[in-house]
Design an enzyme around this catalytic site. Structure first.
Site, PDB file in Angstrom:
ATOM      1  N   ASN A  13       0.878  -1.239   0.119  1.00 55.35           N
ATOM      2  CA  ASN A  13       0.091  -0.038  -0.097  1.00 55.35           C
ATOM      3  C   ASN A  13       0.893   1.227   0.042  1.00 55.35           C
ATOM      4  O   ASN A  13       1.479   1.480   0.856  1.00 55.35           O
ATOM      5  CB  ASN A  13      -1.094  -0.121   1.290  1.00 55.35           C
ATOM      6  N   TRP A  14       0.865   1.782  -1.068  1.00 57.82           N
ATOM      7  CA  TRP A  14       1.948   3.065  -1.113  1.00 57.82           C
ATOM      8  C   TRP A  14       1.358   4.113  -0.772  1.00 57.82           C
ATOM      9  O   TRP A  14       2.130   5.311  -0.634  1.00 57.82           O
ATOM     10  CB  TRP A  14       2.353   3.252  -2.618  1.00 57.82           C
ATOM     11  N   LYS A  15       0.090   4.054  -0.304  1.00 60.54           N
ATOM     12  CA  LYS A  15      -0.473   5.459   0.376  1.00 60.54           C
ATOM     13  C   LYS A  15      -0.407   6.703  -0.822  1.00 60.54           C
ATOM     14  O   LYS A  15      -0.097   6.558  -2.011  1.00 60.54           O
ATOM     15  CB  LYS A  15       0.000   5.667   1.661  1.00 60.54           C
ATOM     16  N   HIS A 100      -9.589   0.862   4.690  1.00 63.01           N
ATOM     17  CA  HIS A 100      -8.270   1.263   5.311  1.00 63.01           C
ATOM     18  C   HIS A 100      -8.424   2.042   6.506  1.00 63.01           C
ATOM     19  O   HIS A 100      -9.408   3.088   6.487  1.00 63.01           O
ATOM     20  CB  HIS A 100      -7.382   1.789   4.502  1.00 63.01           C
ATOM     21  N   GLU A 102      -7.050   4.660   7.692  1.00 63.34           N
ATOM     22  CA  GLU A 102      -6.806   6.040   7.251  1.00 63.34           C
ATOM     23  C   GLU A 102      -8.191   6.547   6.710  1.00 63.34           C
ATOM     24  O   GLU A 102      -8.589   7.646   6.717  1.00 63.34           O
ATOM     25  CB  GLU A 102      -5.651   6.311   6.433  1.00 63.34           C
ATOM     26  N   GLU A 172      -5.527  -5.135  10.724  1.00 61.38           N
ATOM     27  CA  GLU A 172      -4.477  -4.040  10.611  1.00 61.38           C
ATOM     28  C   GLU A 172      -4.653  -3.246  12.052  1.00 61.38           C
ATOM     29  O   GLU A 172      -5.325  -2.193  12.215  1.00 61.38           O
ATOM     30  CB  GLU A 172      -4.646  -3.084   9.659  1.00 61.38           C
ATOM     31  N   GLY A 178       2.422   2.301  10.714  1.00 65.30           N
ATOM     32  CA  GLY A 178       3.198   3.260  10.631  1.00 65.30           C
ATOM     33  C   GLY A 178       4.020   3.894  12.025  1.00 65.30           C
ATOM     34  O   GLY A 178       4.414   5.091  11.946  1.00 65.30           O
ATOM     35  N   SER A 219       3.256  -2.025  10.261  1.00 66.91           N
ATOM     36  CA  SER A 219       4.726  -1.980  10.625  1.00 66.91           C
ATOM     37  C   SER A 219       5.444  -3.289  10.178  1.00 66.91           C
ATOM     38  O   SER A 219       6.393  -3.735  10.867  1.00 66.91           O
ATOM     39  CB  SER A 219       5.190  -1.628  12.025  1.00 66.91           C
ATOM     40  N   GLY A 240       2.834  -1.147   4.311  1.00 66.66           N
ATOM     41  CA  GLY A 240       2.746   0.173   3.960  1.00 66.66           C
ATOM     42  C   GLY A 240       4.264   0.749   3.637  1.00 66.66           C
ATOM     43  O   GLY A 240       4.782   0.475   2.719  1.00 66.66           O
ATOM     44  N   GLY A 241       4.869   1.154   4.693  1.00 68.92           N
ATOM     45  CA  GLY A 241       6.132   2.111   4.650  1.00 68.92           C
ATOM     46  C   GLY A 241       7.302   1.123   3.814  1.00 68.92           C
ATOM     47  O   GLY A 241       7.842   1.561   3.069  1.00 68.92           O
TER      48      GLY A 241
HETATM   49  P1  PGA Z   1       2.458   0.274   7.529  1.00 68.83           P
HETATM   50  O1  PGA Z   1       1.101   0.638   6.898  1.00 68.83           O
HETATM   51  O2  PGA Z   1       3.196  -0.890   6.974  1.00 68.83           O
HETATM   52  O3  PGA Z   1       3.460   1.533   7.150  1.00 68.83           O
HETATM   53  O4  PGA Z   1       2.747   0.098   9.101  1.00 68.83           O
HETATM   54  C1  PGA Z   1       0.401  -0.506   6.820  1.00 68.83           C
HETATM   55  C2  PGA Z   1      -0.893  -0.108   6.168  1.00 68.83           C
HETATM   56  O5  PGA Z   1      -1.361   1.168   6.411  1.00 68.83           O
HETATM   57  O6  PGA Z   1      -1.550  -0.831   5.134  1.00 68.83           O
END
Ligand code: PGA
Length: 267
Positions: A13-15, A100, A102, A172, A178, A219, A240-241
């Site tokens: 997930n590149w956000k 998600h 977010e 999640e 994050g 994470s 994500g990251g």
């Molecule tokens: P993260 O994000 O790996 O940066 O914690 C995961 C996600 O939001 O899908």
């Protein structure tokens, strides 16, 4: 269906990161590392809407699939700023992340909108990755199981068992996203089992629940993915990251690949 028969999935997930040239470069680096590999997990890159097309071009004839990070549930109409399922399908997108945290936290998404989007994904044949997970307050108040069960049940409202065939769920925990605080693998495994038993109870069908991949997200890194993948209820990760760095993301995929090979060798 045994646990090992479920498909392993590693989704990135590149956000809201990467311009189009940067996205092309990142997707290209992942593709180049994996192009000739066999027995890979399903690998899904989820760039921003503006980078879907270049990333799809990079991924043509490769083992990589592409997903969107969100979509509207309607097909078209006066909904300024929204992107519809037919628009994604027309590009060649196969997966879509739904709900998600977010989106729930910053963009007003609720269990009801998640349900509408999941129904739209099913209607259009997009593979949904539905996200559920508790906040730190909910965890501290021992509400994790209740929250995750409620989110799962609400997402599936009005869907019949046959419509769940492509569903992927991502557990999640919001506090792990994050933050560098990864959920202990044994605990993530326990919550994944709660998600499955919720689905099993809703449909009075444990085999159905046992067939649905549940990913862990929050994470995830190359250094902690092995513990998550060693858990019987977990079938991969939503990253994500760490998916923004080709080397790190490929290392995560290779960890999952190690789990795929024995099953393939047997067949
Ligand atoms: P993260 O994000 O790996 O940066 O914690 C995961 C996600 O939001 O899908």
């Amino acid at each position: 269906m045994s646990v090992k028969q479920r498909q392993l999935v590693i989704a990135g997930n590149w956000k809201m990161h990467k311009t189009r040239p940067e996205a092309r470069e990142l997707a290209g680096a992942v593709r180049d590392a994996l192009e000739t590999e066999r027995d890979l997990p399903a690998v899904v890159l989820c760039p921003s809407f503006t980078s879907l097309e270049p990333v799809l071009q990079v991924c043509v004839n490769s083992p990589l699939a592409v997903g969107a990070q969100n979509m509207d549930h309607r097909d078209s109409g006066a909904y300024t700023g929204e992107i519809s399922p037919p628009m994604l399908l027309e590009l060649g997108v196969k997966y879509v992340i739904i709900g998600h945290s977010e989106r729930r936290q910053f963009f007003g998404e609720t269990n009801a909108t998640v349900n509408l989007k999941l129904k739209a994904a099913v209607r259009h044949g997009l593979i949904p990755i539905v996200c559920v997970g508790e906040t730190v307050d909910e965890r501290e108040n021992h509400l994790t199981d209740a929250v995750v069960s409620r989110q799962t049940a609400a997402a599936l409202d009005d869907l019949d068992a046959a419509q769940l065939s492509g569903l992927i769920v991502a557990y999640e925990p919001v506090w792990a996203i994050g933050t560098g605080k990864v959920c202990e693998a044994v605990e993530a495994n326990r919550v994944a089992a709660v998600i499955r038993s919720t689905i099993g109870n809703l449909y009075a069908n444990r085999d159905l629940a046992a067939s649905i991949p549940v990913l862990y997200g929050g994470s995830v890194k190359a250094s902690n993915i092995d513990e998550q993948l060693a858990q019987p209820e977990l079938d991969g990760a939503l990253v994500g990251g760490a998916s923004l760095n080709a080397e790190e993301f490929v290392a995560i995929i290779r960890s999952a690949q190690k789990k795929v090979q024995p099953a393939a060798a047997k067949s």
